[in-house]
Design an enzyme around this catalytic site. Structure first.
Site: not given
Ligand code: THU
Length: 129
Positions: A53, A55
């Site tokens: 993610c 974050e």
């Molecule tokens: N994802 C994030 O980067 N941050 C979030 O807070 C929620 C989900 C990403 C993970 C994945 O690459 C995509 O979003 C779909 O879940």
């Protein structure tokens, strides 16, 4: 740094997202107590489980550069509602900054501010070991 300025950095970081599988770009910007900012985006792979993610990208960049004290995190995605961090990210952020303010943006530019303690109540921590 103002919330809106940090959110703008998260939006810029979103442009670097590598998310061909989900089609869901996310950006994050983490403000350190010393005033420095680390940005991150989500990065995916053909083996879906290896996605990271935005974050956590920002967090691991910051920690690996010697930062451990954080005051605010901004998250941005093209969502109708405010984009909040997933559970794994909440837990990992809590490790370093239980009192973090989390600024959650949405596509129309509006945002909401939550405390990490509010997003992760009764968190597991080193104190429980
Ligand atoms: N994802 C994030 O980067 N941050 C979030 O807070 C929620 C989900 C990403 C993970 C994945 O690459 C995509 O979003 C779909 O879940």
């Amino acid at each position: 740094m103002e919330d809106l300025a940090l959110l703008r950095q998260a939006r810029e970081a979103m442009a670097q997202s590598y998310s061909p599988y989900s089609g869901f770009p996310v950006g994050a910007a983490l403000l350190c107590e010393d005033g420095s900012v680390y940005r991150g985006c989500n990065i995916e792979g053909a083996s879906y489980g290896n996605a990271i993610c935005a974050e956590r990208t920002a967090l691991v960049k910051a920690v690996s550069e010697g930062r451990r004290r954080f005051s605010k995190l901004a998250v941005m995605a093209n969502t109708e509602d405010y984009c909040t961090p997933c559970g794994i990210c909440r837990q990992m952020l809590y490790e370093f900054a239980p009192d973090l303010a989390v600024i959650c943006g949405r596509a129309d530019g509006d945002y909401a501010v939550y405390s990490l303690r509010e997003l992760l109540p009764k968190a597991f921590s080193a104190a429980d070991l």
